[in-house]
Design a protein around this motif. Structure first.
Motif, PDB file in Angstrom:
ATOM      1  N   VAL A  24      -4.487  15.146  -6.615  1.00  0.00           N
ATOM      2  CA  VAL A  24      -3.176  14.820  -6.761  1.00  0.00           C
ATOM      3  C   VAL A  24      -2.378  15.687  -7.863  1.00  0.00           C
ATOM      4  N   PRO A  25      -1.718  16.898  -7.510  1.00  0.00           N
ATOM      5  CA  PRO A  25      -1.303  17.561  -8.449  1.00  0.00           C
ATOM      6  C   PRO A  25      -0.025  16.767  -9.054  1.00  0.00           C
ATOM      7  N   ASP A  26       0.328  17.286 -10.229  1.00  0.00           N
ATOM      8  CA  ASP A  26       1.405  16.640 -10.948  1.00  0.00           C
ATOM      9  C   ASP A  26       2.789  16.782 -10.036  1.00  0.00           C
ATOM     10  N   GLY A  27       3.632  15.599  -9.935  1.00  0.00           N
ATOM     11  CA  GLY A  27       4.821  15.392  -9.323  1.00  0.00           C
ATOM     12  C   GLY A  27       4.426  15.105  -7.720  1.00  0.00           C
ATOM     13  N   GLN A  28       3.246  15.024  -7.386  1.00  0.00           N
ATOM     14  CA  GLN A  28       2.745  14.583  -5.670  1.00  0.00           C
ATOM     15  C   GLN A  28       2.309  13.081  -5.741  1.00  0.00           C
ATOM     16  N   GLU A  29       2.331  12.602  -6.765  1.00  0.00           N
ATOM     17  CA  GLU A  29       1.879  11.028  -6.702  1.00  0.00           C
ATOM     18  C   GLU A  29       2.492  10.263  -5.828  1.00  0.00           C
ATOM     19  N   GLU A  30       3.847  10.488  -5.685  1.00  0.00           N
ATOM     20  CA  GLU A  30       4.744   9.692  -4.728  1.00  0.00           C
ATOM     21  C   GLU A  30       4.113   9.998  -3.207  1.00  0.00           C
ATOM     22  N   ASN A  31       3.674  11.030  -2.886  1.00  0.00           N
ATOM     23  CA  ASN A  31       3.154  11.268  -1.470  1.00  0.00           C
ATOM     24  C   ASN A  31       1.870  10.498  -1.196  1.00  0.00           C
ATOM     25  N   MET A  32       1.152  10.182  -2.252  1.00  0.00           N
ATOM     26  CA  MET A  32      -0.151   9.475  -2.426  1.00  0.00           C
ATOM     27  C   MET A  32      -0.006   7.994  -2.385  1.00  0.00           C
ATOM     28  N   LEU A  33       0.883   7.634  -3.018  1.00  0.00           N
ATOM     29  CA  LEU A  33       1.349   6.096  -2.951  1.00  0.00           C
ATOM     30  C   LEU A  33       2.061   5.737  -1.641  1.00  0.00           C
ATOM     31  N   ARG A  34       2.654   6.941  -1.015  1.00  0.00           N
ATOM     32  CA  ARG A  34       3.254   6.384   0.304  1.00  0.00           C
ATOM     33  C   ARG A  34       2.012   6.471   1.442  1.00  0.00           C
ATOM     34  N   GLU A  35       1.075   7.251   1.347  1.00  0.00           N
ATOM     35  CA  GLU A  35      -0.334   7.259   2.153  1.00  0.00           C
ATOM     36  C   GLU A  35      -0.973   5.987   1.922  1.00  0.00           C
ATOM     37  N   MET A  36      -1.060   5.678   0.815  1.00  0.00           N
ATOM     38  CA  MET A  36      -1.835   4.416   0.506  1.00  0.00           C
ATOM     39  C   MET A  36      -1.057   3.120   1.129  1.00  0.00           C
ATOM     40  N   ASN A  37       0.319   3.246   1.116  1.00  0.00           N
ATOM     41  CA  ASN A  37       1.132   2.092   1.467  1.00  0.00           C
ATOM     42  C   ASN A  37       0.940   2.066   3.069  1.00  0.00           C
ATOM     43  N   ILE A  38       0.918   2.882   3.704  1.00  0.00           N
ATOM     44  CA  ILE A  38       0.705   3.206   5.128  1.00  0.00           C
ATOM     45  C   ILE A  38      -0.627   2.688   5.767  1.00  0.00           C
ATOM     46  N   MET A  39      -1.881   3.133   5.053  1.00  0.00           N
ATOM     47  CA  MET A  39      -3.049   2.655   5.210  1.00  0.00           C
ATOM     48  C   MET A  39      -3.325   1.332   5.142  1.00  0.00           C
ATOM     49  N   LEU A  40      -2.535   0.720   4.096  1.00  0.00           N
ATOM     50  CA  LEU A  40      -2.554  -0.866   3.501  1.00  0.00           C
ATOM     51  C   LEU A  40      -1.875  -1.602   4.697  1.00  0.00           C
ATOM     52  N   SER A  41      -0.611  -1.309   5.270  1.00  0.00           N
ATOM     53  CA  SER A  41       0.083  -1.735   6.207  1.00  0.00           C
ATOM     54  C   SER A  41      -0.585  -1.615   7.808  1.00  0.00           C
ATOM     55  N   THR A  42      -1.454  -0.587   7.634  1.00  0.00           N
ATOM     56  CA  THR A  42      -2.137  -0.583   9.111  1.00  0.00           C
ATOM     57  C   THR A  42      -3.350  -1.576   9.030  1.00  0.00           C
ATOM     58  N   LEU A  43      -3.858  -1.685   8.017  1.00  0.00           N
ATOM     59  CA  LEU A  43      -4.914  -2.623   7.896  1.00  0.00           C
ATOM     60  C   LEU A  43      -4.694  -4.035   7.788  1.00  0.00           C
ATOM     61  N   ILE A  44      -3.364  -4.469   7.376  1.00  0.00           N
ATOM     62  CA  ILE A  44      -2.838  -5.889   7.464  1.00  0.00           C
ATOM     63  C   ILE A  44      -2.396  -5.979   8.880  1.00  0.00           C
ATOM     64  N   PHE A  45      -1.622  -5.054   9.655  1.00  0.00           N
ATOM     65  CA  PHE A  45      -1.672  -5.238  10.971  1.00  0.00           C
ATOM     66  C   PHE A  45      -2.837  -5.478  12.064  1.00  0.00           C
ATOM     67  N   ASN A  46      -3.753  -4.714  11.573  1.00  0.00           N
ATOM     68  CA  ASN A  46      -5.096  -4.923  12.260  1.00  0.00           C
ATOM     69  C   ASN A  46      -5.645  -6.420  11.919  1.00  0.00           C
ATOM     70  N   TRP A  47      -5.722  -6.799  10.755  1.00  0.00           N
ATOM     71  CA  TRP A  47      -5.890  -8.143  10.042  1.00  0.00           C
ATOM     72  C   TRP A  47      -5.391  -9.368  10.864  1.00  0.00           C
ATOM     73  N   ILE A  48      -4.247  -9.096  11.105  1.00  0.00           N
ATOM     74  CA  ILE A  48      -3.476 -10.498  11.507  1.00  0.00           C
ATOM     75  C   ILE A  48      -3.879 -10.571  13.084  1.00  0.00           C
ATOM     76  N   GLY A  49      -4.309 -11.997  13.154  1.00  0.00           N
ATOM     77  CA  GLY A  49      -4.891 -12.502  14.241  1.00  0.00           C
ATOM     78  C   GLY A  49      -6.381 -12.597  14.497  1.00  0.00           C
ATOM     79  N   SER A  50      -7.055 -12.083  13.289  1.00  0.00           N
ATOM     80  CA  SER A  50      -8.490 -12.185  13.139  1.00  0.00           C
ATOM     81  C   SER A  50      -8.778 -13.632  12.558  1.00  0.00           C
ATOM     82  N   ASP A  51     -10.083 -13.900  12.784  1.00  0.00           N
ATOM     83  CA  ASP A  51     -10.549 -15.106  12.246  1.00  0.00           C
ATOM     84  C   ASP A  51     -10.273 -15.346  10.830  1.00  0.00           C
ATOM     85  N   PHE A  52     -10.627 -14.260   9.888  1.00  0.00           N
ATOM     86  CA  PHE A  52     -10.077 -14.247   8.628  1.00  0.00           C
ATOM     87  C   PHE A  52      -8.698 -14.727   8.260  1.00  0.00           C
TER      88      PHE A  52
END
Length: 117
Positions: A71-99
């Motif tokens: 992650v080059p300087d000044g590009q951290e915002e893009n990485m955080l956005r990508e992490m947020n998308i990955m997290l939200s995708t996992l949450i959507f897939n988690w909803i409805g599970s036994d857990f």
């Protein structure tokens, strides 16, 4: 949208489901965010989000998202956005599970991170 906003919405969703079912409000979700320098390659960073279910002073791991990237300087915002998308995708897939149902009922007892149990 920040990851914290997603988790706030998830907690409201869980409260609504509990209210609809007449379930006592036991526990809530908490997000732990870590940015760790890579041990071998300093130009790389490890981004790690862990979603915890906490109740009665104990925390139980629900979801972990981890990504290592250059992650080059000044590009951290893009990485955080990508992490947020990955997290939200996992949450959507988690909803409805036994857990998910166990969290709604306040019964989820995943792997405890407390050492004094």
């Amino acid at each position: 949208m920040k990851a914290e906003d997603i988790i706030e919405g998830l907690n409201k969703h869980i409260e609504t489901r509990r209210s609809e079912r007449g379930i006592e409000n036991v526990g809530h979700m908490v997000l732990q965010k870590e940015i760790i320098p890579h041990s071998s390659f300093k130009v790389y960073k490890i981004y790690k989000y862990t979603l915890w279910f906490t109740k009665r002073g104990k925390s139980y791991k629900v979801i972990t998202v981890q990504h290592t990237a250059k992650v080059p300087d000044g590009q951290e915002e893009n990485m955080l956005r990508e992490m947020n998308i990955m997290l939200s995708t996992l949450i959507f897939n988690w909803i409805g599970s036994d857990f998910y149902e166990a969290v709604i009922k306040g019964e989820y007892n995943g792997v405890s991170e407390n050492t004094n149990e």
